[in-house]
Write a protein that holds these residues in place. Structure first.
Motif, PDB file in Angstrom:
ATOM      1  N   ALA A  88      -8.176  59.125  44.254  1.00 20.37           N
ATOM      2  CA  ALA A  88      -8.689  60.501  44.324  1.00 20.37           C
ATOM      3  C   ALA A  88      -7.611  61.457  44.848  1.00 20.37           C
ATOM      4  O   ALA A  88      -7.454  62.587  44.347  1.00 20.37           O
ATOM      5  CB  ALA A  88      -9.922  60.541  45.221  1.00 20.37           C
ATOM      6  N   ALA A  89      -6.839  60.987  45.858  1.00 26.51           N
ATOM      7  CA  ALA A  89      -5.781  61.832  46.428  1.00 26.51           C
ATOM      8  C   ALA A  89      -4.699  62.112  45.378  1.00 26.51           C
ATOM      9  O   ALA A  89      -4.174  63.236  45.281  1.00 26.51           O
ATOM     10  CB  ALA A  89      -5.175  61.139  47.651  1.00 26.51           C
ATOM     11  N   ALA A  90      -4.363  61.082  44.591  1.00 27.83           N
ATOM     12  CA  ALA A  90      -3.344  61.259  43.543  1.00 27.83           C
ATOM     13  C   ALA A  90      -3.801  62.281  42.513  1.00 27.83           C
ATOM     14  O   ALA A  90      -3.016  63.129  42.069  1.00 27.83           O
ATOM     15  CB  ALA A  90      -3.060  59.911  42.887  1.00 27.83           C
ATOM     16  N   ARG A  91      -5.088  62.165  42.152  1.00 24.62           N
ATOM     17  CA  ARG A  91      -5.622  63.116  41.161  1.00 24.62           C
ATOM     18  C   ARG A  91      -5.602  64.542  41.719  1.00 24.62           C
ATOM     19  O   ARG A  91      -5.283  65.499  41.009  1.00 24.62           O
ATOM     20  CB  ARG A  91      -7.047  62.729  40.778  1.00 24.62           C
ATOM     21  CG  ARG A  91      -7.114  61.517  39.889  1.00 24.62           C
ATOM     22  CD  ARG A  91      -8.537  61.045  39.691  1.00 24.62           C
ATOM     23  NE  ARG A  91      -8.559  59.775  39.003  1.00 24.62           N
ATOM     24  CZ  ARG A  91      -8.506  59.630  37.677  1.00 24.62           C
ATOM     25  NH1 ARG A  91      -8.438  60.705  36.916  1.00 24.62           N
ATOM     26  NH2 ARG A  91      -8.503  58.447  37.124  1.00 24.62           N
ATOM     27  N   ALA A  92      -5.916  64.687  43.013  1.00 22.56           N
ATOM     28  CA  ALA A  92      -5.913  65.999  43.649  1.00 22.56           C
ATOM     29  C   ALA A  92      -4.490  66.573  43.676  1.00 22.56           C
ATOM     30  O   ALA A  92      -4.273  67.776  43.435  1.00 22.56           O
ATOM     31  CB  ALA A  92      -6.470  65.888  45.071  1.00 22.56           C
ATOM     32  N   PHE A  93      -3.511  65.684  43.927  1.00 22.91           N
ATOM     33  CA  PHE A  93      -2.111  66.134  43.953  1.00 22.91           C
ATOM     34  C   PHE A  93      -1.676  66.617  42.572  1.00 22.91           C
ATOM     35  O   PHE A  93      -1.020  67.660  42.436  1.00 22.91           O
ATOM     36  CB  PHE A  93      -1.200  64.986  44.436  1.00 22.91           C
ATOM     37  CG  PHE A  93       0.258  65.280  44.255  1.00 22.91           C
ATOM     38  CD1 PHE A  93       0.897  66.199  45.087  1.00 22.91           C
ATOM     39  CD2 PHE A  93       0.994  64.672  43.249  1.00 22.91           C
ATOM     40  CE1 PHE A  93       2.247  66.495  44.911  1.00 22.91           C
ATOM     41  CE2 PHE A  93       2.324  64.959  43.070  1.00 22.91           C
ATOM     42  CZ  PHE A  93       2.965  65.874  43.901  1.00 22.91           C
ATOM     43  N   VAL A  94      -2.040  65.851  41.542  1.00 22.35           N
ATOM     44  CA  VAL A  94      -1.664  66.234  40.175  1.00 22.35           C
ATOM     45  C   VAL A  94      -2.280  67.592  39.819  1.00 22.35           C
ATOM     46  O   VAL A  94      -1.615  68.465  39.244  1.00 22.35           O
ATOM     47  CB  VAL A  94      -2.101  65.149  39.169  1.00 22.35           C
ATOM     48  CG1 VAL A  94      -1.921  65.641  37.735  1.00 22.35           C
ATOM     49  CG2 VAL A  94      -1.297  63.868  39.386  1.00 22.35           C
ATOM     50  N   ASP A  95      -3.531  67.778  40.196  1.00 20.21           N
ATOM     51  CA  ASP A  95      -4.193  69.065  39.925  1.00 20.21           C
ATOM     52  C   ASP A  95      -3.448  70.208  40.613  1.00 20.21           C
ATOM     53  O   ASP A  95      -3.190  71.267  40.001  1.00 20.21           O
ATOM     54  CB  ASP A  95      -5.643  69.019  40.438  1.00 20.21           C
ATOM     55  CG  ASP A  95      -6.526  68.175  39.532  1.00 20.21           C
ATOM     56  OD1 ASP A  95      -6.084  67.885  38.403  1.00 20.21           O
ATOM     57  OD2 ASP A  95      -7.630  67.802  39.969  1.00 20.21           O
ATOM     58  N   ALA A  96      -3.098  69.977  41.895  1.00 24.63           N
ATOM     59  CA  ALA A  96      -2.390  71.017  42.667  1.00 24.63           C
ATOM     60  C   ALA A  96      -1.033  71.312  42.043  1.00 24.63           C
ATOM     61  O   ALA A  96      -0.607  72.479  41.931  1.00 24.63           O
ATOM     62  CB  ALA A  96      -2.244  70.567  44.118  1.00 24.63           C
ATOM     63  N   ALA A  97      -0.343  70.242  41.625  1.00 19.82           N
ATOM     64  CA  ALA A  97       0.991  70.419  41.023  1.00 19.82           C
ATOM     65  C   ALA A  97       0.881  71.250  39.747  1.00 19.82           C
ATOM     66  O   ALA A  97       1.691  72.144  39.502  1.00 19.82           O
ATOM     67  CB  ALA A  97       1.601  69.054  40.728  1.00 19.82           C
ATOM     68  N   ARG A  98      -0.134  70.967  38.940  1.00 20.75           N
ATOM     69  CA  ARG A  98      -0.315  71.719  37.688  1.00 20.75           C
ATOM     70  C   ARG A  98      -0.626  73.181  37.973  1.00 20.75           C
ATOM     71  O   ARG A  98      -0.147  74.075  37.264  1.00 20.75           O
ATOM     72  CB  ARG A  98      -1.439  71.092  36.874  1.00 20.75           C
ATOM     73  CG  ARG A  98      -0.960  69.842  36.147  1.00 20.75           C
ATOM     74  CD  ARG A  98      -2.035  69.328  35.229  1.00 20.75           C
ATOM     75  NE  ARG A  98      -1.521  68.215  34.444  1.00 20.75           N
ATOM     76  CZ  ARG A  98      -2.229  67.157  34.112  1.00 20.75           C
ATOM     77  NH1 ARG A  98      -3.491  67.061  34.486  1.00 20.75           N
ATOM     78  NH2 ARG A  98      -1.698  66.201  33.391  1.00 20.75           N
ATOM     79  N   ARG A  99      -1.453  73.383  39.008  1.00 21.26           N
ATOM     80  CA  ARG A  99      -1.805  74.779  39.358  1.00 21.26           C
ATOM     81  C   ARG A  99      -0.571  75.575  39.749  1.00 21.26           C
ATOM     82  O   ARG A  99      -0.482  76.775  39.550  1.00 21.26           O
ATOM     83  CB  ARG A  99      -2.818  74.781  40.508  1.00 21.26           C
ATOM     84  CG  ARG A  99      -4.254  74.621  40.067  1.00 21.26           C
ATOM     85  CD  ARG A  99      -5.207  75.127  41.149  1.00 21.26           C
ATOM     86  NE  ARG A  99      -4.962  74.499  42.436  1.00 21.26           N
ATOM     87  CZ  ARG A  99      -5.470  73.329  42.804  1.00 21.26           C
ATOM     88  NH1 ARG A  99      -6.230  72.658  41.955  1.00 21.26           N
ATOM     89  NH2 ARG A  99      -5.202  72.822  43.981  1.00 21.26           N
ATOM     90  N   HIS A 100       0.420  74.870  40.344  1.00 25.84           N
ATOM     91  CA  HIS A 100       1.645  75.541  40.765  1.00 25.84           C
ATOM     92  C   HIS A 100       2.714  75.548  39.677  1.00 25.84           C
ATOM     93  O   HIS A 100       3.868  75.873  39.926  1.00 25.84           O
ATOM     94  CB  HIS A 100       2.192  74.882  42.041  1.00 25.84           C
ATOM     95  CG  HIS A 100       1.381  75.211  43.253  1.00 25.84           C
ATOM     96  ND1 HIS A 100       0.275  74.491  43.639  1.00 25.84           N
ATOM     97  CD2 HIS A 100       1.500  76.224  44.158  1.00 25.84           C
ATOM     98  CE1 HIS A 100      -0.249  75.008  44.726  1.00 25.84           C
ATOM     99  NE2 HIS A 100       0.478  76.083  45.078  1.00 25.84           N
ATOM    100  N   GLY A 101       2.325  75.136  38.485  1.00 23.24           N
ATOM    101  CA  GLY A 101       3.231  75.232  37.348  1.00 23.24           C
ATOM    102  C   GLY A 101       4.247  74.124  37.251  1.00 23.24           C
ATOM    103  O   GLY A 101       5.229  74.232  36.498  1.00 23.24           O
ATOM    104  N   LEU A 102       4.075  73.059  37.987  1.00 25.74           N
ATOM    105  CA  LEU A 102       5.018  71.951  37.905  1.00 25.74           C
ATOM    106  C   LEU A 102       4.711  71.063  36.710  1.00 25.74           C
ATOM    107  O   LEU A 102       3.546  70.874  36.355  1.00 25.74           O
ATOM    108  CB  LEU A 102       4.940  71.099  39.177  1.00 25.74           C
ATOM    109  CG  LEU A 102       5.496  71.728  40.465  1.00 25.74           C
ATOM    110  CD1 LEU A 102       5.167  70.840  41.654  1.00 25.74           C
ATOM    111  CD2 LEU A 102       7.008  71.919  40.352  1.00 25.74           C
TER     112      LEU A 102
END
Lengths: 125, 296
Positions: free
Chosen positions: A92-106
């Motif tokens: 779940a933490a990994a998925r949350a990180f990926v979501d955050a990274a995408r939101r920041h345009g990474l």
């Protein structure tokens, strides 16, 4: 251990079944080796089509959360409760990180680079 | 022939008493089951369970009457006080068990749930979640007596040739007992697996409680019927067999064995069924307190 499905919900019934079982496994309520009810029993009890429950079980099996052992039944796998397996806290933490990274345009490489950079300095344990 | 009239009258009287007691039996069904299991209950569920209890009692009454009347026919054909009584008892036992089973299955088949929330237990159901190990094995125990009578027939085959009337009735009784047991075992598996969709956890737990009652009804029926049919065979062996064989001894053994086995089985099935084992199914629910409203 109760499973609940609302057929009026916009979430498809198979997804409700899948998500609840995954949550029970992630939370440790269903431990590895636990046998799940048969597709026919669960479908009958919930008043759903057999295919609906079968699809939920199939998706859980693809995610490595359960394993079907033919006529012996469907069991929660030991991999499912291991760290990092689908449905666990790390997953779940990994998925949350990926979501955050995408939101920041990474992009993927940028996100992985961030992990690589943080890994040596992050506190273990 | 004269004994048939009292037997028919007894069947009719029992039917009338059970039939008119049905409304009160429905209320008792809710309160007894509620007290024994400690389950929470809401108004709708209490009403539904009461109606199911009332129909169950009427099915017992009707099954008892039909079974007892059907049981008097072979008694009439064969003649003899013992034959008439045991066939009557076997028919009444089988009928009073088959009636509620049919009603239970029909009630479940008729339940329809409108679109909305449904609840189910995420555990495989097993018979041992509803029955004690003794209750599970009781129907097979009921076969001991007919089996013993058959052994006696085979052992004494020289004195009473196969195909004689005495042998035929022993074999018929024993074969029927086997059929009843096979049907009962299959019926238990069927009842274990069928379930109506439940709108709530409360309804779910009560359906499981009623499933437990139905499963014990089936066990008690199988034991009662097999015991009566085994008693028939034992009676035949003990009373009408040639005396030159040590059959008085064998007959006495069979009768004592049958009485002990049947009585024990019937008592345990009924006595245990009214006490703790009705709560066994609560093991399917992780948190008993959540469904009973209190500690187990």
């Amino acid at each position: 251990m109760i499973i609940e499905v609302d057929t009026r919900s916009p979430v498809p019934p198979y997804e409700q079944v899948r998500a609840q079982i995954a949550r029970y496994v992630a939370g440790g309520t269903l431990t590895d080796g636990t046998r799940l009810p048969t597709v026919r029993q669960l479908a009958g009890d919930l008043g759903l089509a057999t295919n609906t429950v079968a699809r939920a079980y199939r998706e859980l099996e693809h995610a490595g959360i359960v394993v079907s052992r033919g006529r012996h039944g469907t069991f929660v796998t030991d991999r499912a409760t291991a760290d990092g397996a689908p449905g666990t806290e790390a997953d779940a933490a990994a998925r949350a990180f990926v979501d955050a990274a995408r939101r920041h345009g990474l992009d993927r490489a940028g996100a992985v680079a961030l992990v690589e950079r943080a890994w040596p300095t992050a506190r273990a344990g | 022939m004269p004994v048939v009239i009292p037997l028919v009258a007894l069947a009719m009287g029992t039917f009338v008493a059970f039939w008119y007691d049905a409304p009160r039996a429905g209320h008792r069904f809710v309160t007894d089951l509620g007290m024994r299991t400690g389950l929470r209950v809401d108004h709708d569920t209490a009403d539904l369970v009461s109606r199911r209890g009332r129909r169950r009692m009427r099915a017992i009454a009707m099954g008892f009457l039909i079974g007892a009347l059907a049981g008097t026919v072979p008694g009439l054909v064969v003649g003899g006080l013992g034959q008439e009584i045991v066939w009557w008892v076997a028919g009444a036992a089988a009928g009073s068990g088959a009636g509620p089973l049919v009603v239970h299955v029909r009630d479940i088949a008729r339940i329809t749930v409108e679109p909305g929330p449904r609840a189910a237990v995420l555990r495989p159901r097993r018979l041992l979640d509803f029955l004690t190990p003794f209750e599970l094995g009781a129907p097979y125990l009921g076969l001991l007596l007919p089996a013993w009578a058959l052994v006696v027939v085979l052992v004494s085959g020289q004195a009473e040739p196969v195909g004689s009337a005495g042998t035929a009735w022993v074999v018929t009784g024993a074969a029927l007992a086997v059929v009843v047991t096979v049907v009962a075992v299959a019926a238990r598996r069927f009842v274990l697996h069928i379930a109506p969709p439940s709108r709530s956890t409360i309804r779910l737990t009560w359906e499981d409680a009623m499933r437990g009652v139905a499963l014990r009804d089936i066990g008690a029926t199988a034991v009662g019927t097999s015991w009566a049919l085994g008693g028939l065979a034992a009676f035949q062996v003990a009373v009408t067999w040639p005396v030159e064989l040590p059959l008085p001894l064998v007959g006495a053994t069979v009768l004592i064995f049958g009485a002990a086995t049947g009585l024990l089985a019937a008592l345990v099935v009924n006595a245990e069924g009214r006490q703790g084992p009705t709560r066994r199914f609560l093991r399917l629910y992780d948190d008993n307190a959540a469904v009973t409203g209190g500690p187990p």
